[in-house]
Design a protein around this motif. Structure first.
Motif, PDB file in Angstrom:
ATOM      1  N   THR A  89      -4.849  24.385  -5.855  1.00 20.33           N
ATOM      2  CA  THR A  89      -5.259  23.511  -6.948  1.00 20.33           C
ATOM      3  C   THR A  89      -5.405  23.479  -8.174  1.00 20.33           C
ATOM      4  OG1 THR A  89      -5.756  21.551  -5.394  1.00 20.33           O
ATOM      5  CG2 THR A  89      -6.191  21.383  -7.407  1.00 20.33           C
ATOM      6  N   ALA A  90      -6.569  24.668  -7.964  1.00 19.65           N
ATOM      7  CA  ALA A  90      -6.036  25.801  -9.447  1.00 19.65           C
ATOM      8  C   ALA A  90      -4.731  26.093 -10.098  1.00 19.65           C
ATOM      9  CB  ALA A  90      -7.404  26.757  -8.844  1.00 19.65           C
ATOM     10  N   ILE A  91      -3.855  27.315  -8.642  1.00 20.24           N
ATOM     11  CA  ILE A  91      -3.069  27.868  -9.063  1.00 20.24           C
ATOM     12  C   ILE A  91      -2.033  26.964  -9.843  1.00 20.24           C
ATOM     13  CG2 ILE A  91      -0.974  29.422  -7.943  1.00 20.24           C
ATOM     14  CD1 ILE A  91      -3.122  30.708  -6.640  1.00 20.24           C
ATOM     15  N   SER A  92      -1.747  25.900  -9.221  1.00 17.67           N
ATOM     16  CA  SER A  92      -1.086  24.873  -9.496  1.00 17.67           C
ATOM     17  C   SER A  92      -0.835  24.372 -10.490  1.00 17.67           C
ATOM     18  CB  SER A  92      -0.880  23.677  -8.538  1.00 17.67           C
ATOM     19  OG  SER A  92       0.055  23.863  -7.049  1.00 17.67           O
ATOM     20  N   THR A  93      -2.085  23.665 -11.414  1.00 15.40           N
ATOM     21  CA  THR A  93      -2.675  23.631 -13.056  1.00 15.40           C
ATOM     22  C   THR A  93      -2.558  24.844 -13.528  1.00 15.40           C
ATOM     23  OG1 THR A  93      -4.046  22.214 -11.435  1.00 15.40           O
ATOM     24  CG2 THR A  93      -4.429  22.639 -14.055  1.00 15.40           C
ATOM     25  N   ALA A  94      -3.081  26.354 -13.487  1.00 13.32           N
ATOM     26  CA  ALA A  94      -2.782  26.973 -14.096  1.00 13.32           C
ATOM     27  C   ALA A  94      -0.755  27.625 -14.516  1.00 13.32           C
ATOM     28  CB  ALA A  94      -3.103  28.098 -13.209  1.00 13.32           C
ATOM     29  N   LYS A  95      -0.173  27.194 -13.479  1.00  7.83           N
ATOM     30  CA  LYS A  95       1.188  27.324 -13.673  1.00  7.83           C
ATOM     31  C   LYS A  95       1.756  26.211 -14.357  1.00  7.83           C
ATOM     32  CE  LYS A  95       2.635  30.088  -9.549  1.00  7.83           C
ATOM     33  NZ  LYS A  95       3.384  29.862  -8.298  1.00  7.83           N
ATOM     34  N   SER A  96       1.459  24.794 -14.091  1.00  4.90           N
ATOM     35  CA  SER A  96       1.294  23.600 -14.789  1.00  4.90           C
ATOM     36  C   SER A  96       0.840  23.451 -16.306  1.00  4.90           C
ATOM     37  CB  SER A  96       1.547  22.599 -14.664  1.00  4.90           C
ATOM     38  OG  SER A  96      -0.117  21.980 -14.004  1.00  4.90           O
ATOM     39  N   GLY A  97       0.066  24.743 -16.559  1.00  2.74           N
ATOM     40  CA  GLY A  97      -0.088  24.838 -18.159  1.00  2.74           C
ATOM     41  C   GLY A  97       0.155  25.563 -18.897  1.00  2.74           C
ATOM     42  N   GLY A  98       1.120  26.925 -17.864  1.00  3.54           N
ATOM     43  CA  GLY A  98       2.081  27.725 -19.139  1.00  3.54           C
ATOM     44  C   GLY A  98       1.809  29.346 -18.845  1.00  3.54           C
ATOM     45  N   LEU A  99       0.286  29.339 -17.852  1.00  2.95           N
ATOM     46  CA  LEU A  99       0.633  30.607 -17.608  1.00  2.95           C
ATOM     47  C   LEU A  99       0.685  31.338 -16.556  1.00  2.95           C
ATOM     48  CD1 LEU A  99      -3.625  29.681 -17.267  1.00  2.95           C
ATOM     49  CD2 LEU A  99      -2.837  31.206 -19.186  1.00  2.95           C
ATOM     50  N   TYR A 150      -0.171  36.797 -14.801  1.00  2.39           N
ATOM     51  CA  TYR A 150      -1.894  36.587 -15.552  1.00  2.39           C
ATOM     52  C   TYR A 150      -2.860  36.347 -13.998  1.00  2.39           C
ATOM     53  CZ  TYR A 150      -5.940  35.065 -18.319  1.00  2.39           C
ATOM     54  OH  TYR A 150      -7.406  35.136 -19.305  1.00  2.39           O
ATOM     55  N   ILE A 151      -2.498  35.041 -13.635  1.00  4.76           N
ATOM     56  CA  ILE A 151      -2.866  34.720 -12.707  1.00  4.76           C
ATOM     57  C   ILE A 151      -3.962  34.780 -11.506  1.00  4.76           C
ATOM     58  CG2 ILE A 151      -2.588  32.469 -10.683  1.00  4.76           C
ATOM     59  CD1 ILE A 151      -0.960  31.081 -12.916  1.00  4.76           C
ATOM     60  N   VAL A 152      -2.431  36.349 -11.203  1.00 10.92           N
ATOM     61  CA  VAL A 152      -2.839  37.179  -9.642  1.00 10.92           C
ATOM     62  C   VAL A 152      -4.315  37.904 -10.320  1.00 10.92           C
ATOM     63  CG1 VAL A 152      -1.189  39.019  -8.525  1.00 10.92           C
ATOM     64  CG2 VAL A 152      -0.509  37.153  -9.196  1.00 10.92           C
ATOM     65  N   ALA A 153      -3.756  38.133 -11.930  1.00 11.71           N
ATOM     66  CA  ALA A 153      -4.703  39.816 -12.046  1.00 11.71           C
ATOM     67  C   ALA A 153      -6.489  39.128 -11.922  1.00 11.71           C
ATOM     68  CB  ALA A 153      -4.380  40.072 -13.572  1.00 11.71           C
ATOM     69  N   VAL A 154      -6.231  37.409 -12.928  1.00 12.08           N
ATOM     70  CA  VAL A 154      -7.510  36.607 -12.431  1.00 12.08           C
ATOM     71  C   VAL A 154      -8.159  36.549 -11.056  1.00 12.08           C
ATOM     72  CG1 VAL A 154      -8.396  34.109 -12.574  1.00 12.08           C
ATOM     73  CG2 VAL A 154      -7.168  35.749 -14.878  1.00 12.08           C
ATOM     74  N   LEU A 155      -7.362  36.493  -9.761  1.00 11.33           N
ATOM     75  CA  LEU A 155      -7.592  36.117  -8.825  1.00 11.33           C
ATOM     76  C   LEU A 155      -7.905  37.496  -8.409  1.00 11.33           C
ATOM     77  CD1 LEU A 155      -5.064  33.667  -7.424  1.00 11.33           C
ATOM     78  CD2 LEU A 155      -7.108  33.273  -7.366  1.00 11.33           C
ATOM     79  N   HIS A 156      -7.518  38.924  -8.819  1.00 13.03           N
ATOM     80  CA  HIS A 156      -7.706  40.176  -8.112  1.00 13.03           C
ATOM     81  C   HIS A 156      -9.228  40.445  -8.854  1.00 13.03           C
ATOM     82  CE1 HIS A 156      -6.879  43.979  -6.335  1.00 13.03           C
ATOM     83  NE2 HIS A 156      -6.690  44.332  -7.437  1.00 13.03           N
ATOM     84  N   ALA A 157      -9.411  40.277  -9.868  1.00 10.83           N
ATOM     85  CA  ALA A 157     -10.635  40.385 -10.681  1.00 10.83           C
ATOM     86  C   ALA A 157     -12.496  40.024 -10.159  1.00 10.83           C
ATOM     87  CB  ALA A 157     -10.450  40.268 -12.238  1.00 10.83           C
ATOM     88  N   HIS A 158     -11.902  38.771  -9.637  1.00 14.19           N
ATOM     89  CA  HIS A 158     -12.690  37.857  -8.806  1.00 14.19           C
ATOM     90  C   HIS A 158     -12.714  38.736  -7.272  1.00 14.19           C
ATOM     91  CE1 HIS A 158     -13.640  34.767 -11.576  1.00 14.19           C
ATOM     92  NE2 HIS A 158     -12.104  34.652 -11.985  1.00 14.19           N
ATOM     93  N   ALA A 159     -11.533  38.300  -6.709  1.00 14.15           N
ATOM     94  CA  ALA A 159     -11.903  39.033  -5.251  1.00 14.15           C
ATOM     95  C   ALA A 159     -12.649  40.564  -5.800  1.00 14.15           C
ATOM     96  CB  ALA A 159     -10.666  39.359  -5.232  1.00 14.15           C
ATOM     97  N   LEU A 160     -12.773  41.521  -7.189  1.00 12.11           N
ATOM     98  CA  LEU A 160     -12.960  42.932  -6.797  1.00 12.11           C
ATOM     99  C   LEU A 160     -14.024  42.799  -6.294  1.00 12.11           C
ATOM    100  CD1 LEU A 160     -10.211  45.049  -8.685  1.00 12.11           C
ATOM    101  CD2 LEU A 160     -11.054  45.603  -6.347  1.00 12.11           C
TER     102      LEU A 160
END
Length: 67
Positions: free
Chosen positions: A35-45, A49-59
């Motif tokens: 849901t968060a990824i879909s919202t970010a995509k629909s928001g124009g990100l 950038y989405i992948v980078a944020v997810l990767h940073a949180h995982a690290l």
């Protein structure tokens, strides 16, 4: 005559953690991320950038787990 060692007092056993339905929790997590990824995509990100944020949180979470 040798003496027997004194008994060492034992601490009470810790309370058992409540049972967790892992499959259900993983399902909730997966839906929240989707849901968060879909919202970010629909928001124009941008996807990158989405992948980078997810990767940073995982690290960061890996660092916290490993100490």
């Amino acid at each position: 005559m040798p003496r027997a060692p004194k008994a060492v007092p034992q601490s009470p056993a810790p309370a058992a953690a409540p049972a967790v339905d892992v499959n259900s929790e993983v399902g909730h997590l997966d839906r929240a991320i989707t849901t968060a990824i879909s919202t970010a995509k629909s928001g124009g990100l941008p996807n990158g950038y989405i992948v980078a944020v997810l990767h940073a949180h995982a690290l960061k979470q890996t660092q916290l787990l490993l100490g």
